[in-house]
Design an enzyme around this catalytic site. Structure first.
Site, mmCIF file in Angstrom:
data_model
loop_
_atom_site.group_PDB
_atom_site.id
_atom_site.type_symbol
_atom_site.label_atom_id
_atom_site.label_comp_id
_atom_site.label_asym_id
_atom_site.label_seq_id
_atom_site.Cartn_x
_atom_site.Cartn_y
_atom_site.Cartn_z
ATOM 1 N N ASP A 1 0.906 -1.146 0.000
ATOM 2 C CA ASP A 1 0.000 0.000 0.000
ATOM 3 C C ASP A 1 0.943 1.193 0.000
ATOM 4 O O ASP A 1 1.575 1.490 1.030
ATOM 5 C CB ASP A 1 -0.896 0.018 1.245
ATOM 6 C CG ASP A 1 -1.915 1.152 1.168
ATOM 7 O OD1 ASP A 1 -1.542 2.238 0.691
ATOM 8 O OD2 ASP A 1 -3.067 0.958 1.575
ATOM 9 N N HIS A 2 1.065 1.862 -1.150
ATOM 10 C CA HIS A 2 2.180 2.807 -1.265
ATOM 11 C C HIS A 2 2.016 4.019 -0.339
ATOM 12 O O HIS A 2 2.984 4.719 -0.073
ATOM 13 C CB HIS A 2 2.411 3.233 -2.722
ATOM 14 C CG HIS A 2 1.373 4.137 -3.283
ATOM 15 N ND1 HIS A 2 0.207 3.668 -3.828
ATOM 16 C CD2 HIS A 2 1.312 5.482 -3.372
ATOM 17 C CE1 HIS A 2 -0.513 4.692 -4.227
ATOM 18 N NE2 HIS A 2 0.120 5.804 -3.972
ATOM 19 N N HIS B 1 -6.110 2.546 1.324
ATOM 20 C CA HIS B 1 -5.275 3.659 1.785
ATOM 21 C C HIS B 1 -5.852 4.343 3.026
ATOM 22 O O HIS B 1 -5.149 4.604 3.996
ATOM 23 C CB HIS B 1 -5.139 4.714 0.686
ATOM 24 C CG HIS B 1 -4.631 4.167 -0.613
ATOM 25 N ND1 HIS B 1 -3.571 3.304 -0.678
ATOM 26 C CD2 HIS B 1 -5.025 4.349 -1.894
ATOM 27 C CE1 HIS B 1 -3.340 2.996 -1.943
ATOM 28 N NE2 HIS B 1 -4.212 3.606 -2.698
#
Ligand code: NAD
Length: 479
Positions: A175-176, A238
């Site tokens: 999950d950047h 996110h």
């Protein structure tokens, strides 16, 4: 960061968009900082037939394009692309794995990283294929891109499938957002400052707002988006990750599992939004045309759609720390600004005793911006030195200091993969519990038959979302 012992990095989907824009540039940045061992080979896997030199030249051009000028060096980029090999194979074919084995045979006794930058329907087959030639051993790591499932059942099934071939400690779910500097900074601010940690609870915090707003519409991702909407594209992954970091209890140690244990506990205590509480807790919207730009329906070329391009939530966490504090989560496309921010709104202090010139005394606020800028501001009241009477005004203290290029999320995440550190990756139970919460929410809006409210492109979103603030100060405007 510990030195990496990785000997080969295998990039499935190595000719794809994500690989070119983010992954090669991030690997390059790790390479020039010595975090990617100099003798590590990078294998790009895709269906395309590529001639080695032409492929290396193409990656060189992508580095020139996507690495910041201050970090790009001709010489280093040439050295980096020499580490890259291309493997042509189709992961749906049985003979693919013998081909892979031929290329990786000499690396099998040390850690190999497999990065799955391909469509999710391939994740299970690739894990199985790697294991079929026993290349899943000796410290091998499997990095999995999003989306991870489309509901609780599919995410659980995918977890089970991957764990048949790789142990949980080998799986790195990306999950950047977790690689962003400001998000990392939440942990530093919370757990290394008594002035924050001692006030980080319902007694001192009035509300928390988390916003991820985009000016862009759905662009060419219409097919994907129409089946998912803002809730699956942003909220389940996110935003729930951000929420868990902001609100979790202090971990007993700064270790991957201690931190992730606390994140899961927090997500488990997020109050489900059932059909009865739905209308007071959630508003969905869909953009119509604004400022000459097309509506969502025009963008996806449909007559009608129930897909939300905006969602706002008023949520509560049922634990002692947060009893009664609302958490407002809001995300959407085609909004007035492109911003990602977390606002911690503290309770007022002596509002009747000391006021500002206009009769109000602002609450203290901690504002954490995570896109496009990585800034942190603390709003503090002080004596207004221009006023004849004793009143206050608000100073904005910038807590973030910029020096040089900040690490980009993928650069940081790849550095952690190379070091074998899972702190910034989402564990199986985190994914499942967040899907479970979202499935309940989706069931509630379906049960009530509610359709998204229209909102004008480039606006603040549907005005119906304002009703979520019955007692609090309202949404921070999207700028
Ligand atoms: P893409 O379509 O540009 O690239 C897909 C890659 O997969 C290509 O290299 C293609 O050759 C390879 N491929 C397809 N079928 C194959 C097969 N049968 N055998 C071997 N290789 C095959 O996709 P992308 O945009 O790079 O996205 C890759 C993954 O990353 C997806 O899961 C996507 O959801 C995720 N992701 C992408 C982005 C992004 O910005 N592009 C952002 C977040 C997540």
């Amino acid at each position: 960061m510990t030195n990496s012992d990785v000997v080969a990095f295998v990039l499935f989907g190595g000719s794809g968009d994500l690989a070119k824009r983010k992954l090669y540039p991030s690997l390059y940045l790790n390479f020039i900082k010595g975090l990617l061992p100099g003798d590590c080979k990078i294998f790009s896997v895709s269906r395309l037939s590529e001639e080695v030199q032409a492929f290396q030249a193409e990656i060189f051009l992508q580095l020139e394009r996507y690495v910041s000028p201050s970090q790009f060096s001709d010489e280093k980029a040439k050295a980096f692309v020499k580490c890259i090999r291309h493997i042509q194979l189709d992961v749906t074919r049985d003979d693919a794995w013998e081909t892979l084995e031929t290329h990786l045979e000499r690396f099998r006794h040390a850690p190999i990283v497999y990065y799955l930058s391909v469509a999710p329907r391939f994740f299970g087959d690739i894990a199985k294929g790697i294991a079929s030639v026993s290349l899943n051993q000796n410290g091998a790591r499997l990095v999995v891109e999003k989306p991870f499932g489309h509901d609780f059942e599919s995410a659980r099934a995918l977890n089970k499938e991957l764990r048949l071939f790789f142990d949980e400690h080998q799986i790195f779910r990306i999950d950047h957002y977790l690689g962003k500097e400001s998000i990392q900074n939440i942990l530093a601010l919370r757990f290394s400052n008594n002035i924050f940690e001692s006030q980080w609870h319902a007694g001192a915090i009035e509300s928390v707002q988390i916003t991820v707003a985009e000016k862009l519409g759905v662009g060419d991702r219409g097919d994907y988006y129409d089946n998912n909407g803002a809730s699956k594209d942003m909220l389940q992954n996110h935003m729930m990750q951000l929420l868990s970091i902001v609100a979790m209890e202090p971990p007993f140690a700064f270790s991957p599992d201690a931190i992730r244990d606390e994140k899961v506990k927090l997500l488990r205590s997020l109050r489900p939004i059932d059909a009865d509480s739905y209308s007071d807790s959630c508003v969905r919207g869909q953009y119509v045309s604004g400022q000459g730009e097309a509506s969502y329906l025009e963008d996806v070329d449909k007559e009608s759609s129930d897909c939300e391009t905006y969602i706002a939530i008023k949520g509560y966490i049922d634990n002692r720390r947060w009893a009664g504090t609302p958490f407002y989560l809001r995300t959407g496309k085609r909004l007035a600004g492109g911003v990602g921010e977390i606002v911690i709104n503290f309770k007022p202090s002596n509002p009747e005793l000391i006021k500002s010139k206009d009769g109000l005394c602002s609450n203290n606020k901690l504002v954490i911006n995570f896109q496009p800028d990585q800034d942190i501001f603390l709003f503090i009241n002080k004596k207004d030195n221009q006023s004849e009477s004793f009143s206050v005004d608000t100073a904005r203290l910038q807590l973030s200091t910029k020096s040089g290029d900040l690490k980009q999320p993928y650069e940081r995440l790849l550095g952690h993969v190379l070091a074998g550190d899972q702190t910034l990756f989402v564990r199986d139970d985190e994914i499942e519990v967040s899907w479970k919460w979202l499935d309940q929410l989706a069931a509630s809006w379906e049960q009530g038959g509610s359709s998204p409210y229209p909102y004008k492109g480039f606006s603040q979103g549907p005005i119906e979302a304002d009703k979520l603030f019955v007692e609090s100060n309202g949404w921070e405007p999207i700028k």
